[in-house]
Design a protein around this motif. Structure first.
Motif, PDB file in Angstrom:
ATOM      1  N   ALA A  94     -22.527  13.784  28.308  1.00  0.00           N
ATOM      2  CA  ALA A  94     -21.652  12.630  28.089  1.00  0.00           C
ATOM      3  C   ALA A  94     -22.148  11.378  28.787  1.00  0.00           C
ATOM      4  O   ALA A  94     -21.716  10.274  28.447  1.00  0.00           O
ATOM      5  CB  ALA A  94     -20.238  12.951  28.570  1.00  0.00           C
ATOM      6  N   VAL A  95     -23.051  11.520  29.765  1.00  0.00           N
ATOM      7  CA  VAL A  95     -23.452  10.378  30.586  1.00  0.00           C
ATOM      8  C   VAL A  95     -24.090   9.286  29.740  1.00  0.00           C
ATOM      9  O   VAL A  95     -23.782   8.096  29.884  1.00  0.00           O
ATOM     10  CB  VAL A  95     -24.404  10.826  31.715  1.00  0.00           C
ATOM     11  CG1 VAL A  95     -24.943   9.611  32.467  1.00  0.00           C
ATOM     12  CG2 VAL A  95     -23.693  11.766  32.675  1.00  0.00           C
ATOM     13  N   GLY A  96     -24.984   9.664  28.843  1.00  0.00           N
ATOM     14  CA  GLY A  96     -25.646   8.675  27.998  1.00  0.00           C
ATOM     15  C   GLY A  96     -24.658   7.902  27.148  1.00  0.00           C
ATOM     16  O   GLY A  96     -24.798   6.676  26.958  1.00  0.00           O
ATOM     17  N   PHE A  97     -23.640   8.594  26.611  1.00  0.00           N
ATOM     18  CA  PHE A  97     -22.627   7.922  25.807  1.00  0.00           C
ATOM     19  C   PHE A  97     -21.834   6.930  26.658  1.00  0.00           C
ATOM     20  O   PHE A  97     -21.566   5.799  26.237  1.00  0.00           O
ATOM     21  CB  PHE A  97     -21.668   8.945  25.191  1.00  0.00           C
ATOM     22  CG  PHE A  97     -22.304   9.827  24.151  1.00  0.00           C
ATOM     23  CD1 PHE A  97     -22.718   9.294  22.946  1.00  0.00           C
ATOM     24  CD2 PHE A  97     -22.473  11.178  24.384  1.00  0.00           C
ATOM     25  CE1 PHE A  97     -23.299  10.102  21.970  1.00  0.00           C
ATOM     26  CE2 PHE A  97     -23.051  11.996  23.424  1.00  0.00           C
ATOM     27  CZ  PHE A  97     -23.464  11.458  22.222  1.00  0.00           C
ATOM     28  N   TYR A  98     -21.441   7.377  27.849  1.00  0.00           N
ATOM     29  CA  TYR A  98     -20.685   6.506  28.751  1.00  0.00           C
ATOM     30  C   TYR A  98     -21.491   5.258  29.097  1.00  0.00           C
ATOM     31  O   TYR A  98     -20.988   4.131  29.025  1.00  0.00           O
ATOM     32  CB  TYR A  98     -20.342   7.263  30.029  1.00  0.00           C
ATOM     33  CG  TYR A  98     -18.997   7.953  30.035  1.00  0.00           C
ATOM     34  CD1 TYR A  98     -18.036   7.632  30.985  1.00  0.00           C
ATOM     35  CD2 TYR A  98     -18.675   8.940  29.111  1.00  0.00           C
ATOM     36  CE1 TYR A  98     -16.805   8.276  31.019  1.00  0.00           C
ATOM     37  CE2 TYR A  98     -17.460   9.592  29.129  1.00  0.00           C
ATOM     38  CZ  TYR A  98     -16.519   9.252  30.086  1.00  0.00           C
ATOM     39  OH  TYR A  98     -15.303   9.887  30.107  1.00  0.00           O
ATOM     40  N   VAL A  99     -22.744   5.449  29.508  1.00  0.00           N
ATOM     41  CA  VAL A  99     -23.570   4.323  29.958  1.00  0.00           C
ATOM     42  C   VAL A  99     -23.803   3.338  28.811  1.00  0.00           C
ATOM     43  O   VAL A  99     -23.683   2.117  28.991  1.00  0.00           O
ATOM     44  CB  VAL A  99     -24.899   4.825  30.528  1.00  0.00           C
ATOM     45  CG1 VAL A  99     -25.852   3.658  30.805  1.00  0.00           C
ATOM     46  CG2 VAL A  99     -24.666   5.621  31.815  1.00  0.00           C
ATOM     47  N   THR A 100     -24.129   3.860  27.632  1.00  0.00           N
ATOM     48  CA  THR A 100     -24.334   2.987  26.475  1.00  0.00           C
ATOM     49  C   THR A 100     -23.082   2.187  26.160  1.00  0.00           C
ATOM     50  O   THR A 100     -23.141   0.970  25.889  1.00  0.00           O
ATOM     51  CB  THR A 100     -24.751   3.814  25.247  1.00  0.00           C
ATOM     52  OG1 THR A 100     -25.958   4.517  25.537  1.00  0.00           O
ATOM     53  CG2 THR A 100     -24.960   2.924  24.033  1.00  0.00           C
ATOM     54  N   ALA A 101     -21.935   2.841  26.222  1.00  0.00           N
ATOM     55  CA  ALA A 101     -20.672   2.159  25.946  1.00  0.00           C
ATOM     56  C   ALA A 101     -20.381   1.091  26.989  1.00  0.00           C
ATOM     57  O   ALA A 101     -19.931  -0.019  26.660  1.00  0.00           O
ATOM     58  CB  ALA A 101     -19.534   3.178  25.899  1.00  0.00           C
ATOM     59  N   GLN A 102     -20.640   1.397  28.241  1.00  0.00           N
ATOM     60  CA  GLN A 102     -20.369   0.439  29.318  1.00  0.00           C
ATOM     61  C   GLN A 102     -21.263  -0.804  29.199  1.00  0.00           C
ATOM     62  O   GLN A 102     -20.792  -1.941  29.348  1.00  0.00           O
ATOM     63  CB  GLN A 102     -20.568   1.114  30.671  1.00  0.00           C
ATOM     64  CG  GLN A 102     -19.500   2.143  30.982  1.00  0.00           C
ATOM     65  CD  GLN A 102     -19.986   3.219  31.934  1.00  0.00           C
ATOM     66  OE1 GLN A 102     -21.154   3.234  32.343  1.00  0.00           O
ATOM     67  NE2 GLN A 102     -19.103   4.131  32.298  1.00  0.00           N
ATOM     68  N   LEU A 103     -22.542  -0.610  28.921  1.00  0.00           N
ATOM     69  CA  LEU A 103     -23.447  -1.752  28.787  1.00  0.00           C
ATOM     70  C   LEU A 103     -23.102  -2.579  27.557  1.00  0.00           C
ATOM     71  O   LEU A 103     -23.152  -3.814  27.593  1.00  0.00           O
ATOM     72  CB  LEU A 103     -24.895  -1.265  28.727  1.00  0.00           C
ATOM     73  CG  LEU A 103     -25.408  -0.542  29.987  1.00  0.00           C
ATOM     74  CD1 LEU A 103     -26.868  -0.130  29.807  1.00  0.00           C
ATOM     75  CD2 LEU A 103     -25.245  -1.410  31.231  1.00  0.00           C
ATOM     76  N   THR A 104     -22.734  -1.900  26.470  1.00  0.00           N
ATOM     77  CA  THR A 104     -22.320  -2.624  25.273  1.00  0.00           C
ATOM     78  C   THR A 104     -21.046  -3.416  25.523  1.00  0.00           C
ATOM     79  O   THR A 104     -20.940  -4.597  25.147  1.00  0.00           O
ATOM     80  CB  THR A 104     -22.105  -1.644  24.103  1.00  0.00           C
ATOM     81  OG1 THR A 104     -23.308  -0.912  23.867  1.00  0.00           O
ATOM     82  CG2 THR A 104     -21.696  -2.388  22.839  1.00  0.00           C
ATOM     83  N   GLY A 105     -20.084  -2.797  26.174  1.00  0.00           N
ATOM     84  CA  GLY A 105     -18.839  -3.494  26.510  1.00  0.00           C
ATOM     85  C   GLY A 105     -19.079  -4.685  27.417  1.00  0.00           C
ATOM     86  O   GLY A 105     -18.411  -5.718  27.294  1.00  0.00           O
ATOM     87  N   SER A 106     -20.046  -4.553  28.313  1.00  0.00           N
ATOM     88  CA  SER A 106     -20.386  -5.656  29.206  1.00  0.00           C
ATOM     89  C   SER A 106     -20.845  -6.881  28.429  1.00  0.00           C
ATOM     90  O   SER A 106     -20.360  -8.004  28.640  1.00  0.00           O
ATOM     91  CB  SER A 106     -21.486  -5.208  30.176  1.00  0.00           C
ATOM     92  OG  SER A 106     -22.006  -6.294  30.914  1.00  0.00           O
ATOM     93  N   LEU A 107     -21.772  -6.669  27.503  1.00  0.00           N
ATOM     94  CA  LEU A 107     -22.289  -7.796  26.717  1.00  0.00           C
ATOM     95  C   LEU A 107     -21.202  -8.378  25.819  1.00  0.00           C
ATOM     96  O   LEU A 107     -21.041  -9.610  25.731  1.00  0.00           O
ATOM     97  CB  LEU A 107     -23.482  -7.339  25.885  1.00  0.00           C
ATOM     98  CG  LEU A 107     -24.136  -8.406  25.003  1.00  0.00           C
ATOM     99  CD1 LEU A 107     -24.614  -9.587  25.832  1.00  0.00           C
ATOM    100  CD2 LEU A 107     -25.286  -7.807  24.200  1.00  0.00           C
ATOM    101  N   ALA A 204     -26.813 -12.514  28.180  1.00  0.00           N
ATOM    102  CA  ALA A 204     -26.237 -13.691  27.535  1.00  0.00           C
ATOM    103  C   ALA A 204     -26.829 -14.979  28.097  1.00  0.00           C
ATOM    104  O   ALA A 204     -27.040 -15.952  27.361  1.00  0.00           O
ATOM    105  CB  ALA A 204     -24.718 -13.689  27.701  1.00  0.00           C
ATOM    106  N   ALA A 205     -27.102 -14.973  29.402  1.00  0.00           N
ATOM    107  CA  ALA A 205     -27.620 -16.174  30.056  1.00  0.00           C
ATOM    108  C   ALA A 205     -29.137 -16.271  29.994  1.00  0.00           C
ATOM    109  O   ALA A 205     -29.701 -17.302  30.365  1.00  0.00           O
ATOM    110  CB  ALA A 205     -27.171 -16.188  31.518  1.00  0.00           C
ATOM    111  N   GLY A 206     -29.818 -15.212  29.531  1.00  0.00           N
ATOM    112  CA  GLY A 206     -31.275 -15.203  29.549  1.00  0.00           C
ATOM    113  C   GLY A 206     -31.822 -15.215  30.957  1.00  0.00           C
ATOM    114  O   GLY A 206     -32.904 -15.749  31.225  1.00  0.00           O
TER     115      GLY A 206
END
Length: 244
Positions: A94-107, A204-206
């Motif tokens: 589940a870790v990969g799913f969590y991390v991907t979701a968190q980084l996507t949510g961040s952006l 987002a800020a480059g």
């Protein structure tokens, strides 16, 4: 332990929670640091950092205690997800799913803040709430600081969630620690201790200088924190976890 379908559902919850966190972070920075009556009334950096820390800390507590937060565990931080895997709360799959979701949510969270607040969120001094260390900080020094800060947070989370009389206070402890990290470290290291905190704002800020440090150091810190917790308490089972 979560089944794969449940891991997907819970990671979707993590995306929503991390989106909310980063939208909130960008919003509070926009009003406390960006042009506003509040930023004019509180011009000192330390005072502004305290306000930001207090609001973000309260937001973290609210998200953890929310129905969605109780469902997924409200990690909102890849380093915490790694720690929860090491503590046996979530499976490694589940870790990969969590991390991907968190980084996507961040952006998505910072982009949504830009959509709501306009160009002021994208330009200095707000700049999507992207972090940067003080000029006298090296990458090595920043790496150590971020790793140690995250390690302490993970150790505290591991202790609080393993001891029954402390477990209910975990969300409030995390909120206080987040407030302290922002207030005390914001002007030097940025006080991140969370790869998702910098990922979206930096993209987002480059702003890619030191990004690798903000992404990797907390992960190493999480590993160190889990080892420290096990040395202190042994392999005591964590008493809380996501609902299936």
């Amino acid at each position: 332990m979560s089944t794969p379908p449940s891991a997907l559902r819970l990671s979707a919850v993590e995306l929503i929670l991390t989106f909310s966190l980063l939208f909130g972070v960008t919003t509070v920075v926009r009003w406390v640091v960006g042009p506003s009556a509040l930023s004019e009334a509180v011009p000192g950096t330390r005072q502004q950092l305290f306000i930001i820390g207090a609001v973000v800390g309260a937001l973290v507590v609210g998200l953890v205690l929310s129905p969605l937060g109780r469902r997924s565990g409200a990690h909102m931080n890849p380093a915490i997800s790694v720690a929860m895997w090491r503590f046996g709360v979530i499976p490694g799959s589940a870790v990969g799913f969590y991390v991907t979701a968190q980084l996507t949510g961040s952006l998505l969270g910072v982009l949504a803040a830009r959509g709501v607040w306009g160009d002021v969120a994208a330009t200095a001094p707000v700049t999507y709430a992207a972090l940067r260390p003080a000029p006298d900080w090296s990458a090595a020094g920043l790496f150590v600081a971020e790793a140690v800060t995250t390690g302490v947070i993970v150790l505290l989370v591991g202790v609080f969630t393993a001891l029954g009389h402390l477990t209910r206070f975990t969300p409030y402890m995390v909120g206080v620690v987040v407030c302290l990290a922002i207030t005390l470290l914001g002007a030097s290291t940025g006080g991140s201790a969370n790869p998702a905190r910098q990922f979206g704002p930096a993209l987002a800020a480059g702003q890619f200088s030191f990004l690798w440090v903000y992404l990797l150091a907390p992960m190493l810190g999480a590993a160190m924190g889990t080892v420290a917790r096990d040395l202190l308490l042994g392999h005591r089972r964590v008493l809380t976890g996501p609902a299936a």
